[in-house]
Design an enzyme around this catalytic site. Structure first.
Site, PDB file in Angstrom:
ATOM      1  N   PHE A   1       0.874  -1.314   0.006  1.00 36.67           N
ATOM      2  CA  PHE A   1       0.028   0.023   0.090  1.00 36.67           C
ATOM      3  C   PHE A   1       0.790   1.217   0.001  1.00 36.67           C
ATOM      4  CE2 PHE A   1      -1.088  -0.789   4.875  1.00 36.67           C
ATOM      5  CZ  PHE A   1       0.187  -0.617   5.171  1.00 36.67           C
ATOM      6  N   GLU A   2       0.250   2.420  -0.151  1.00 38.58           N
ATOM      7  CA  GLU A   2       0.817   3.699  -0.487  1.00 38.58           C
ATOM      8  C   GLU A   2       1.745   3.602  -1.670  1.00 38.58           C
ATOM      9  OE1 GLU A   2      -0.391   6.301   1.005  1.00 38.58           O
ATOM     10  OE2 GLU A   2      -0.795   5.767   3.089  1.00 38.58           O
ATOM     11  N   GLY A   3       1.471   2.914  -2.612  1.00 32.85           N
ATOM     12  CA  GLY A   3       2.130   2.626  -3.734  1.00 32.85           C
ATOM     13  C   GLY A   3       3.069   1.302  -3.865  1.00 32.85           C
TER      14      GLY A   3
END
Length: 379
Positions: A362-364
């Site tokens: 997550f968050e890229g």
């Protein structure tokens, strides 16, 4: 043993001590129960908010802590060392406050930020969709103009605190292409808004992650943050900061795994001596410690650049990449140190390993971080 930190002033040292006290009393004592039962820790975020830990990097003018990012992130790391799910949710709340704090009008900031930063209301971040994760420009959820505001229609996915949060930083399409996405401050409850069942995740069980379905829900016009079409700029600016939050979470998780592995290695004996005194295992622990220290140094370097007003996007991606890959390796090695016991739920290290995996996603994803870094190198 507490991490020795280089902090800018006595106020920061006092804040870290307060965080440790709260984390030991409120988080460390409750984490095993809630993670095993997959139950939400009711009231905990209110406690964190009352202590001032949910608005640390934002202006005091609106009720924030006015703390530099390098201090805020070390608070996140301390929380993550006790309870990764709570630290991640705290980071996401901070991320959800970013659009209003950085792109909202003075009136919007005065109206919403005090409650957000005091933790009286807790936020979620609603960017991803079932078909649009890493490719944020592919969003399909629509925000159509009405006489009084916007009508929201479509599906969102992977929302931390989904169904529980009081507000969401919502990104929806108001036009065509990458410049046709806008940002809204959406209420947590609205006619026409429904949430799916919590995802059955590998880890971070105590805080729900859900999808959301918007079926013509109406938002007031003043819930548009920034200008129409500015959504991706807002989202990507927020994510640079959010990636640092996840880097700090990953570092705290890795530190916890290292601490437990070292403690176990000092107690367990094999062939007549403590297993930490066997060079093979001692060197493994040394590599784990070097990894944790390196991860911390990377996120602090990026944070100090942010605090100084310097470009830090590449450094944020490096920090997120290094810290989360390190967390995956260190937690896996911690299981190895415990041997067969590490594979059982009797010890926390197996949970740490499961929790570390999502931080690479997550968050890229870390593949996206490599893409960001390579594009900076190609300039």
């Amino acid at each position: 043993m507490p991490v020795e930190r280089l902090l800018p002033d006595q106020d920061a040292r006092d804040l870290i001590e307060l965080t440790r006290e709260i984390a030991d009393k409120e988080l460390a004592r409750r984490v095993d129960e809630h993670e095993r039962a997959e139950t939400y820790p009711e009231g905990l975020f209110g406690t964190l908010g009352a202590a001032g830990l949910l608005g640390l990097p934002y202006p005091e003018e609106f009720g924030g802590g006015g703390r530099p990012y390098e201090v805020y992130l070390q608070v996140i790391e301390e929380l993550a060392a006790r309870w990764a799910a709570v630290a991640v949710a705290t980071s996401v709340h901070t991320l959800a406050c970013f659009p209003v704090a950085s792109f909202g009008t003075q009136r919007q900031r005065e109206r919403w930020l005090p409650d957000m930063l005091a933790g009286r209301i807790v936020g979620g971040y609603s960017l991803s969709e079932p078909q649009a994760g890493s490719d944020a420009a592919a969003l399909a959820c629509k925000a159509e103009r009405t006489e009084s505001g916007y009508r929201i229609t479509g599906n969102k996915a992977w929302i931390t605190h989904g169904g529980i949060a009081d507000f969401y930083a919502l990104f929806a399409r108001t036009g065509e292409g990458g410049r046709g996405i806008s940002c809204f401050l959406a209420p947590g409850a609205a006619d026409g808004l429904a949430f799916g069942r919590p995802e059955e995740k590998m880890g971070l069980h105590a805080v729900p992650t859900t999808s959301a379905h918007w079926d013509g829900a109406l938002l007031e016009a003043d819930r548009l943050i920034g200008e129409e079409g500015q959504g991706l700029q807002i989202a990507f600016s927020a994510l640079d900061s959010g990636r640092l939050g996840i880097a700090a979470c990953a570092t705290g998780l890795a530190q916890a795994a290292l601490d437990e592995a070292v403690a176990y290695a000092k107690e367990r004996q094999a062939f007549g001596k403590k297993i930490i005194d066997h060079q093979g295992l001692g060197f493994l622990l040394a590599d784990m410690a070097a990894g944790v220290d390196s991860a911390r140094a990377m996120y602090l370097d990026a944070a100090r650049r942010r605090d100084a007003g310097l470009p830090y996007s590449r450094q944020a991606s490096v920090a997120k990449l290094v810290a989360t890959d390190t967390a995956m390796k260190v937690t896996t090695d911690a299981v190895q140190v415990f041997g067969g016991y590490g594979y059982t739920r009797e010890f926390r290290v197996e949970r740490y390993m499961r929790e570390a995996k999502i931080m690479q996603i997550f968050e890229g994803t870390n593949q996206i971080q490599r893409l960001v870094i390579s594009r900076h190198l190609a300039r």
